[in-house]
Scaffold this motif. Structure first.
Motif, PDB file in Angstrom:
ATOM      1  N   THR A 193       0.802  -1.318  -0.067  1.00  0.00           N
ATOM      2  CA  THR A 193      -0.042  -0.036   0.027  1.00  0.00           C
ATOM      3  C   THR A 193       0.838   1.274   0.157  1.00  0.00           C
ATOM      4  N   LYS A 194       0.307   2.316  -0.341  1.00  0.00           N
ATOM      5  CA  LYS A 194       1.124   3.764  -0.466  1.00  0.00           C
ATOM      6  C   LYS A 194       1.723   4.095   0.944  1.00  0.00           C
ATOM      7  N   ASP A 195       1.205   3.686   2.017  1.00  0.00           N
ATOM      8  CA  ASP A 195       1.775   4.167   3.091  1.00  0.00           C
ATOM      9  C   ASP A 195       3.113   3.439   3.464  1.00  0.00           C
ATOM     10  N   LYS A 196       3.481   2.415   2.674  1.00  0.00           N
ATOM     11  CA  LYS A 196       4.668   1.419   3.251  1.00  0.00           C
ATOM     12  C   LYS A 196       5.950   1.872   2.227  1.00  0.00           C
ATOM     13  N   PHE A 197       5.940   2.960   1.552  1.00  0.00           N
ATOM     14  CA  PHE A 197       7.175   3.332   0.796  1.00  0.00           C
ATOM     15  C   PHE A 197       7.056   4.798   0.406  1.00  0.00           C
ATOM     16  N   GLU A 198       8.021   5.361  -0.077  1.00  0.00           N
ATOM     17  CA  GLU A 198       7.897   6.865  -0.708  1.00  0.00           C
ATOM     18  C   GLU A 198       8.671   7.148  -1.830  1.00  0.00           C
ATOM     19  N   PHE A 199       8.072   7.995  -2.484  1.00  0.00           N
ATOM     20  CA  PHE A 199       8.994   8.352  -3.682  1.00  0.00           C
ATOM     21  C   PHE A 199       9.945   9.699  -3.275  1.00  0.00           C
ATOM     22  N   GLN A 200      10.999   9.810  -3.722  1.00  0.00           N
ATOM     23  CA  GLN A 200      11.935  10.887  -3.481  1.00  0.00           C
ATOM     24  C   GLN A 200      12.412  11.455  -4.646  1.00  0.00           C
ATOM     25  N   MET A 201      12.273  13.070  -4.937  1.00  0.00           N
ATOM     26  CA  MET A 201      13.018  13.780  -6.038  1.00  0.00           C
ATOM     27  C   MET A 201      13.677  14.509  -5.381  1.00  0.00           C
ATOM     28  N   LEU A 202      14.527  15.509  -6.632  1.00  0.00           N
ATOM     29  CA  LEU A 202      15.468  16.561  -6.157  1.00  0.00           C
ATOM     30  C   LEU A 202      14.704  18.026  -6.154  1.00  0.00           C
ATOM     31  N   TYR A 203      14.956  18.753  -5.291  1.00  0.00           N
ATOM     32  CA  TYR A 203      14.566  20.104  -5.468  1.00  0.00           C
ATOM     33  C   TYR A 203      14.716  20.726  -6.946  1.00  0.00           C
ATOM     34  N   GLY A 204      13.842  21.237  -7.493  1.00  0.00           N
ATOM     35  CA  GLY A 204      14.172  21.814  -8.840  1.00  0.00           C
ATOM     36  C   GLY A 204      13.817  20.969 -10.062  1.00  0.00           C
ATOM     37  N   VAL A 205      13.699  19.689  -9.743  1.00  0.00           N
ATOM     38  CA  VAL A 205      13.455  18.636 -10.932  1.00  0.00           C
ATOM     39  C   VAL A 205      12.243  18.091 -10.739  1.00  0.00           C
ATOM     40  N   ARG A 206      11.470  18.145 -12.101  1.00  0.00           N
ATOM     41  CA  ARG A 206      10.128  17.480 -12.084  1.00  0.00           C
ATOM     42  C   ARG A 206       9.208  17.891 -10.943  1.00  0.00           C
ATOM     43  N   ARG A 207       9.015  19.190 -10.651  1.00  0.00           N
ATOM     44  CA  ARG A 207       8.114  19.639  -9.670  1.00  0.00           C
ATOM     45  C   ARG A 207       6.713  19.110  -9.911  1.00  0.00           C
ATOM     46  N   ASP A 208       6.271  18.899 -11.433  1.00  0.00           N
ATOM     47  CA  ASP A 208       4.969  18.514 -11.716  1.00  0.00           C
ATOM     48  C   ASP A 208       4.839  17.196 -11.362  1.00  0.00           C
ATOM     49  N   LEU A 209       5.741  16.333 -11.359  1.00  0.00           N
ATOM     50  CA  LEU A 209       5.711  14.956 -11.280  1.00  0.00           C
ATOM     51  C   LEU A 209       5.495  14.727  -9.612  1.00  0.00           C
ATOM     52  N   GLN A 210       6.312  15.323  -8.789  1.00  0.00           N
ATOM     53  CA  GLN A 210       6.171  15.425  -7.312  1.00  0.00           C
ATOM     54  C   GLN A 210       4.939  15.568  -6.927  1.00  0.00           C
ATOM     55  N   LEU A 211       4.420  16.768  -7.562  1.00  0.00           N
ATOM     56  CA  LEU A 211       2.963  17.194  -7.271  1.00  0.00           C
ATOM     57  C   LEU A 211       1.789  16.094  -7.556  1.00  0.00           C
ATOM     58  N   LEU A 212       1.928  15.587  -8.572  1.00  0.00           N
ATOM     59  CA  LEU A 212       0.996  14.683  -9.195  1.00  0.00           C
ATOM     60  C   LEU A 212       1.066  13.555  -8.139  1.00  0.00           C
ATOM     61  N   LEU A 213       2.240  13.103  -8.005  1.00  0.00           N
ATOM     62  CA  LEU A 213       2.243  11.811  -7.127  1.00  0.00           C
ATOM     63  C   LEU A 213       1.774  12.193  -5.769  1.00  0.00           C
ATOM     64  N   ALA A 214       1.960  13.130  -5.232  1.00  0.00           N
ATOM     65  CA  ALA A 214       1.464  13.670  -4.046  1.00  0.00           C
ATOM     66  C   ALA A 214      -0.116  13.407  -3.977  1.00  0.00           C
ATOM     67  N   GLN A 215      -0.606  14.224  -5.075  1.00  0.00           N
ATOM     68  CA  GLN A 215      -2.220  14.580  -5.205  1.00  0.00           C
ATOM     69  C   GLN A 215      -2.539  12.924  -5.412  1.00  0.00           C
ATOM     70  N   GLU A 216      -1.937  12.023  -5.868  1.00  0.00           N
ATOM     71  CA  GLU A 216      -2.523  10.910  -6.140  1.00  0.00           C
ATOM     72  C   GLU A 216      -2.487   9.762  -4.652  1.00  0.00           C
ATOM     73  N   GLY A 217      -1.767  10.699  -3.928  1.00  0.00           N
ATOM     74  CA  GLY A 217      -1.957   9.817  -2.646  1.00  0.00           C
ATOM     75  C   GLY A 217      -0.575   9.021  -2.221  1.00  0.00           C
ATOM     76  N   TYR A 218       0.546   9.354  -3.032  1.00  0.00           N
ATOM     77  CA  TYR A 218       1.881   8.593  -2.596  1.00  0.00           C
ATOM     78  C   TYR A 218       2.546   9.673  -1.676  1.00  0.00           C
ATOM     79  N   ASN A 219       3.107   8.946  -0.913  1.00  0.00           N
ATOM     80  CA  ASN A 219       3.987   9.734  -0.192  1.00  0.00           C
ATOM     81  C   ASN A 219       5.449  10.242  -0.810  1.00  0.00           C
ATOM     82  N   VAL A 220       5.552  11.597  -0.896  1.00  0.00           N
ATOM     83  CA  VAL A 220       6.705  12.091  -1.721  1.00  0.00           C
ATOM     84  C   VAL A 220       7.394  13.079  -0.748  1.00  0.00           C
ATOM     85  N   ARG A 221       9.009  12.977  -0.924  1.00  0.00           N
ATOM     86  CA  ARG A 221       9.835  13.541  -0.290  1.00  0.00           C
ATOM     87  C   ARG A 221      10.750  14.301  -1.312  1.00  0.00           C
ATOM     88  N   VAL A 222      10.991  15.514  -1.059  1.00  0.00           N
ATOM     89  CA  VAL A 222      11.906  16.270  -1.873  1.00  0.00           C
ATOM     90  C   VAL A 222      13.047  16.786  -1.187  1.00  0.00           C
TER      91      VAL A 222
END
Ligand code: FDA
Length: 302
Positions: free
Chosen positions: A240-269
């Protein structure tokens, strides 16, 4: 181009030459939140407001003196305090060469463990970034040693290294949380995959080990194919989505960071800040030729 930029990331003369150009410094601010902790905390707040967590990184590596290593240690402790008082959602990433790994493994460990203990007291978490392969073995030894004392510390694994599957196994056996990334340093063919397709295959193999482990691990990439493979595998295996997170770098693919967060994934920048941004910035340039052409175009325009 990638190899040249990574080589230049260690050249003081080139650095001093490039720092004279405003466009070079300006482009760096796309990837670096600023020079001060205030700048970084502001970036964390903005990420948090979008439902995205952060990992703060005080830039700096290959510290040459004990004074500098201990100063860096105190600054990281201060970052943990600031996160705590500001009540923002962020952990902290550190590089062991910033904490004195070049000055001795035990010395570095002593410096690190003070930070890890402090993070433990504040219920926060320290992620140990992975640097060039020269440091892999010592970094993993230190992470595992710290992990025996606290669960508030985790490792990074680079999918381009041949050794990484064994390292993942060892870390998971020791219940150590992992951030999986592709790897950002210049490595010889004797140690690392050179072809992107081979690194990607290994990334997917390691991602599956991480998701199967039951530990809370991090999948750090902006590569849509890697993200799709992770989502697909998690769905198939009922992770389930609470069992892992996606991580991305500051300034890279902000659109994708936001999209994943809006879909309920844990996202860390990952939010780097500080004065010593040059090598970090050069690694970001090396990842994407378009970033270099942007600077060159502007230099020519003049
Ligand atoms: P890939 O390089 O294939 O890029 C996929 C796509 O992402 C590109 O097509 C582009 O759209 C976008 N992209 C990637 N990089 C970009 C850039 N610089 N500028 C603009 N767009 C870009 N490495 C390491 O060796 N040790 C470490 O500790 C860490 N830590 C770490 C933390 C986090 C949170 C992340 C996301 C990454 C790291 N890395 C790292 C860096 C990592 O190894 C790798 O170099 C970069 O993430 C780029 O690889 P991708 O997986 O994004 O794929």
């Amino acid at each position: 181009m990638r190899a040249l930029l990574l080589f230049l990331s260690h050249q003081e003369g080139f650095k001093n030459f490039m720092l004279r150009f405003r466009i070079f410094r300006q482009t760096a601010w796309r990837f670096v939140a600023g020079e001060t902790l205030d700048d970084a905390v502001q970036a964390v707040r903005e990420a948090n407001a979008q439902g995205i967590r952060a990992s703060l990184d005080l830039l700096g590596e290959n510290t040459k003196s004990q004074d500098d290593a201990e100063k860096a240690g105190r600054e990281v402790t201060g970052i943990l305090d600031r996160i705590n008082t500001e009540k923002v959602d962020s952990n902290v990433s550190v590089k062991l060469t910033q904490l004195g790994l070049d000055l001795g493994t035990d010395y570095c460990y002593a410096n690190l463990i003070r930070i890890v203990r402090h993070a433990h007291e504040l219920k926060n978490f320290i992620r140990i970034d992975m640097e060039g392969s020269h440091y892999t073995e010592r970094t993993l030894d230190i992470v595992l040693r710290a992990r025996r004392e606290s669960e508030n510390v985790g490792a990074v694994i680079q999918a381009y290294l041949y050794r990484s599957e064994d390292d993942v196994r060892l870390l998971l056996e020791n219940a150590t949380r992992i951030r999986l990334c592709k790897g950002a340093y210049l490595e010889p063919e004797s140690l690392a995959f050179k072809k992107k397709s081979r690194t990607d295959e290994n990334f997917v193999r390691l991602m599956k080990m991480l998701l199967d482990s039951g530990l809370y691990n991090a999948i750090a990439t902006h590569d849509e194919a890697m993200i799709a493979a992770t989502r697909e595998y998690a769905d198939r295996k009922n992770v389930t989505k609470d069992k892992f997170e996606f991580q991305m770098l500051y300034g890279v693919r902000r659109d994708l960071q936001l999209l994943l967060a809006q879909e309920g994934y844990n996202v860390r920048v990952y939010i780097p800040f500080g004065l010593r941004w040059y090598p970090y910035f050069m690694r970001r340039l090396a990842e994407r030729p378009a970033n270099v052409f942007f600077i060159l175009r502007n230099l020519i325009k003049g």
